[in-house]
Design a protein around this motif. Structure first.
Motif, PDB file in Angstrom:
ATOM      1  N   GLN A   1      -6.328   1.964  -7.272  1.00 46.52           N
ATOM      2  CA  GLN A   1      -6.592   2.996  -6.276  1.00 46.52           C
ATOM      3  C   GLN A   1      -7.760   2.609  -5.380  1.00 46.52           C
TER       4      GLN A   1
ATOM      5  N   HIS B   1       0.842  -1.187   0.000  1.00 50.07           N
ATOM      6  CA  HIS B   1       0.000   0.000   0.000  1.00 50.07           C
ATOM      7  C   HIS B   1       0.877   1.237   0.000  1.00 50.07           C
ATOM      8  N   GLN B   2       0.505   2.199  -0.819  1.00 50.81           N
ATOM      9  CA  GLN B   2       1.234   3.461  -0.834  1.00 50.81           C
ATOM     10  C   GLN B   2       0.242   4.609  -0.715  1.00 50.81           C
ATOM     11  N   ALA B   3       0.264   5.247   0.438  1.00 50.47           N
ATOM     12  CA  ALA B   3      -0.582   6.411   0.653  1.00 50.47           C
ATOM     13  C   ALA B   3       0.059   7.634   0.017  1.00 50.47           C
ATOM     14  N   PRO B   4      -0.716   8.641  -0.303  1.00 49.13           N
ATOM     15  CA  PRO B   4      -0.156   9.848  -0.924  1.00 49.13           C
ATOM     16  C   PRO B   4       0.972  10.447  -0.093  1.00 49.13           C
TER      17      PRO B   4
ATOM     18  N   THR C   1      -9.995   4.403  -2.311  1.00 49.31           N
ATOM     19  CA  THR C   1     -10.297   5.634  -1.590  1.00 49.31           C
ATOM     20  C   THR C   1     -11.392   5.354  -0.573  1.00 49.31           C
TER      21      THR C   1
ATOM     22  N   THR D   1      -6.646   4.501   2.479  1.00 50.66           N
ATOM     23  CA  THR D   1      -6.657   5.154   1.167  1.00 50.66           C
ATOM     24  C   THR D   1      -5.279   5.136   0.548  1.00 50.66           C
ATOM     25  N   GLY D   2      -5.249   4.907  -0.758  1.00 46.97           N
ATOM     26  CA  GLY D   2      -3.989   4.933  -1.479  1.00 46.97           C
ATOM     27  C   GLY D   2      -3.995   3.921  -2.603  1.00 46.97           C
TER      28      GLY D   2
ATOM     29  N   ARG E   1       5.974   3.100   0.028  1.00 50.20           N
ATOM     30  CA  ARG E   1       5.219   1.871  -0.152  1.00 50.20           C
ATOM     31  C   ARG E   1       5.433   0.972   1.064  1.00 50.20           C
TER      32      ARG E   1
ATOM     33  N   LYS F   1       3.688   9.078   0.865  1.00 47.18           N
ATOM     34  CA  LYS F   1       4.365   8.150   1.766  1.00 47.18           C
ATOM     35  C   LYS F   1       5.025   7.033   0.985  1.00 47.18           C
TER      36      LYS F   1
END
Length: 124
Positions: free
Chosen positions: A119, A38-41, A121, A90-91, A45, A43
């Motif tokens: 994606q 998971h990669q949040a905005p 959200t 989210t991400g 991975r 941040k």
């Protein structure tokens, strides 16, 4: 070469559920580890879950009890059932395939093949 392709992302309210799928094509091996990051905005991975051919699974602490990873070896497909989603989930979710002799690593650099991401959200 192995090419993972993800599907199943979308928009969901907090507390809702989504199921991600990823099918790997190409020169897959039955011993490959399949997993999700998971990669949040803004941040890095981070590891979510991974599963071996024998269905041994490892989860990040943040998703234990909420997410379930599973795998269909005949279809070279891995699934991520995400329940009780939170806005922090989210991400982009990336499917990955690792050729690690059956060892499940939490580091992204241990994995060779990556999908383009899907994606997710989660609205509050």
């Amino acid at each position: 070469q192995v090419q993972p392709v993800e599907s199943g992302g979308g928009l969901v309210q907090a507390g809702g559920s989504l199921r991600l799928s990823c099918t790997a094509s190409g020169r897959t091996l039955s011993s490959d580890i399949m997993g999700w990051f998971h990669q949040a905005p803004g941040k890095e991975r981070e590891f979510v879950a991974a599963i071996s051919e024998s269905a041994y699974a490892v989860y990040a602490d943040s998703v234990k009890g909420r997410f379930t990873i599973s795998r269909d070896n005949a279809k070279n497909t891995v699934y991520l059932q995400m329940n009780s989603l939170e806005p922090e989930d989210t991400g982009a979710y990336y499917c990955t395939v690792g050729r690690t002799s059956g060892v499940i690593w939490r580091r992204p650099d241990a994995y060779i093949y990556w999908g383009q991401g899907t994606q997710v959200t989660v609205s509050s």
